[in-house]
Design a protein around this motif. Sequence first.
Motif, short mmCIF file in Angstrom:
data_model
loop_
_atom_site.label_atom_id
_atom_site.label_comp_id
_atom_site.label_asym_id
_atom_site.label_seq_id
_atom_site.Cartn_x
_atom_site.Cartn_y
_atom_site.Cartn_z
N ALA A 325 0.81 -1.22 0.00
CA ALA A 325 0.00 0.00 0.00
C ALA A 325 0.84 1.27 0.00
O ALA A 325 0.46 2.26 -0.65
N LEU A 326 1.95 1.27 0.69
CA LEU A 326 2.72 2.50 0.89
C LEU A 326 3.09 3.20 -0.42
O LEU A 326 2.86 4.42 -0.56
N PRO A 327 3.63 2.50 -1.41
CA PRO A 327 3.99 3.20 -2.65
C PRO A 327 2.80 3.69 -3.46
O PRO A 327 2.95 4.54 -4.34
N ALA A 328 1.59 3.14 -3.16
CA ALA A 328 0.41 3.52 -3.94
C ALA A 328 -0.31 4.74 -3.38
O ALA A 328 -1.12 5.36 -4.08
N ILE A 329 -0.02 5.12 -2.15
CA ILE A 329 -0.71 6.24 -1.52
C ILE A 329 -0.25 7.54 -2.19
O ILE A 329 0.95 7.79 -2.33
N PRO A 330 -1.20 8.39 -2.62
CA PRO A 330 -0.82 9.62 -3.34
C PRO A 330 0.11 10.51 -2.54
O PRO A 330 0.01 10.62 -1.32
N ALA A 331 1.00 11.17 -3.27
CA ALA A 331 1.99 12.03 -2.63
C ALA A 331 1.36 13.25 -1.96
O ALA A 331 1.97 13.85 -1.07
N ASN A 332 0.13 13.60 -2.40
CA ASN A 332 -0.50 14.78 -1.83
C ASN A 332 -1.29 14.48 -0.56
O ASN A 332 -2.02 15.34 -0.07
N ASN A 333 -1.20 13.26 -0.03
CA ASN A 333 -1.93 12.96 1.20
C ASN A 333 -1.58 14.01 2.26
O ASN A 333 -0.41 14.39 2.40
N PRO A 334 -2.56 14.51 2.99
CA PRO A 334 -2.30 15.62 3.92
C PRO A 334 -1.19 15.34 4.92
O PRO A 334 -0.42 16.24 5.26
N ARG A 335 -1.11 14.13 5.39
CA ARG A 335 -0.09 13.75 6.36
C ARG A 335 0.94 12.85 5.70
O ARG A 335 0.58 11.90 5.01
N PRO A 336 2.21 13.12 5.87
CA PRO A 336 3.22 12.23 5.29
C PRO A 336 3.03 10.81 5.82
O PRO A 336 2.86 10.60 7.02
N VAL A 337 3.07 9.84 4.92
CA VAL A 337 2.84 8.45 5.30
C VAL A 337 4.17 7.71 5.27
O VAL A 337 4.90 7.76 4.28
N THR A 338 4.46 7.03 6.36
CA THR A 338 5.70 6.28 6.48
C THR A 338 5.39 4.82 6.81
O THR A 338 4.25 4.48 7.17
N GLU A 339 6.38 4.00 6.70
CA GLU A 339 6.20 2.60 7.08
C GLU A 339 5.76 2.49 8.54
O GLU A 339 4.87 1.69 8.89
N LYS A 340 6.33 3.34 9.39
CA LYS A 340 6.01 3.29 10.81
C LYS A 340 4.57 3.68 11.10
O LYS A 340 3.85 2.95 11.80
N ASN A 341 4.14 4.83 10.57
CA ASN A 341 2.79 5.26 10.95
C ASN A 341 1.69 4.49 10.22
O ASN A 341 0.59 4.34 10.73
#
Length: 363
Positions: A325-341
């Motif tokens: 899922a991580l690489p598919a989440i759009p770059a403009n998501n309001p919160r930066p998405v990391t493996e941890k969160n």
Amino acid sequence: MSLTFDHVTLGQRVLFGSGKAAVNLAAEVARLGSERVMVIASESELPMARDVASGIEVALWHDEVVMHVPVEVAERARAAAAEAGIDLIVSVGGGSTTGLAKAVALTSGIPIVAVPTTYAGSEATNVWGLTEGARKTTGVDERVLPATVVYDAALTLTLPVPLSVASGLNGMAHCVDSLWGPRADPINAAMAAEGIRALANGLPAIVADPTGAEGAPGREQALYGAYLAAVSFASAGSGMHHKICHVLGGTFNLPHAQTHATVLPYVLAFNAPYAPEAAGRIAAAFGTADALEGLQALRERLDAPRALADLGFSEAGIAEAVAVALPAIPANNPRPVTEKNLTALLRAALTGEDPKTLTDELD
């Protein structure tokens, strides 16, 4: 502050009326001049589909409908349509049924008239999805957008209350994701907010009185809200929530609507602090001061699905789900998405813990 945005409105006819599906479908088939009609409906919904199609001549009935539309199922439907010389597909059912019709249209260009029986919303989008080798692939293509949607709330009366709730919250997830999708704009934000309001009004009425005086208009409101949700989602594009749920469904074969209903509060809790304007719209649609509190209050009234573990997901699947899922989440998501969160989000959704635990400390 000036507005600058690029919005596309999809061209589609909508016929809405309780108890009017058969009449509206017959009129639409006549208008389109179709002569070789294929009706797609699951085996369990065939009796309803026969009633809906009672005013038209059907060349082919097709009932092999499978959740998440496996490629091999799509290929068999495509071959059947080609062999029968089909010039119009009528889908009667939920998201899986509509999805199969789209799979046929994707390669053939055959137009679709969709008659939805749930609040999935697929009927109002140009998004297709196919599953192969435990991976769900989605795409956008104008050929899969149904030419016409025939909405009839009476067709949802047999939908069990738990599935009505899950399906309605799936529609609400379309609304929420539309507020921060890759092409989010003020027009789809307005539709998304009205969709949340309609669903929040309709779903409790269905739970309180599934088939009675309150439930019937409740189902109309839910169907109306689901349409608005789908239109806004088609315009805004697939955001974080849907990218996660597509992985959970395609890779782990979790049930579609229930998965969306379960994950939604966690994505909202994750993003809301980073998207105050979107959170404000959501809260206003619920009539509450806080977006998450509004959603959770509604979910409590509906006895909504609470934990991915109840749907068959396990701790062992989290790492793979995050990796896909991580690489598919759009770059403009309001919160930066990391493996941890993202791991923390899925772990919370797995056990059904309070979404408020997803705080800024995860970053």
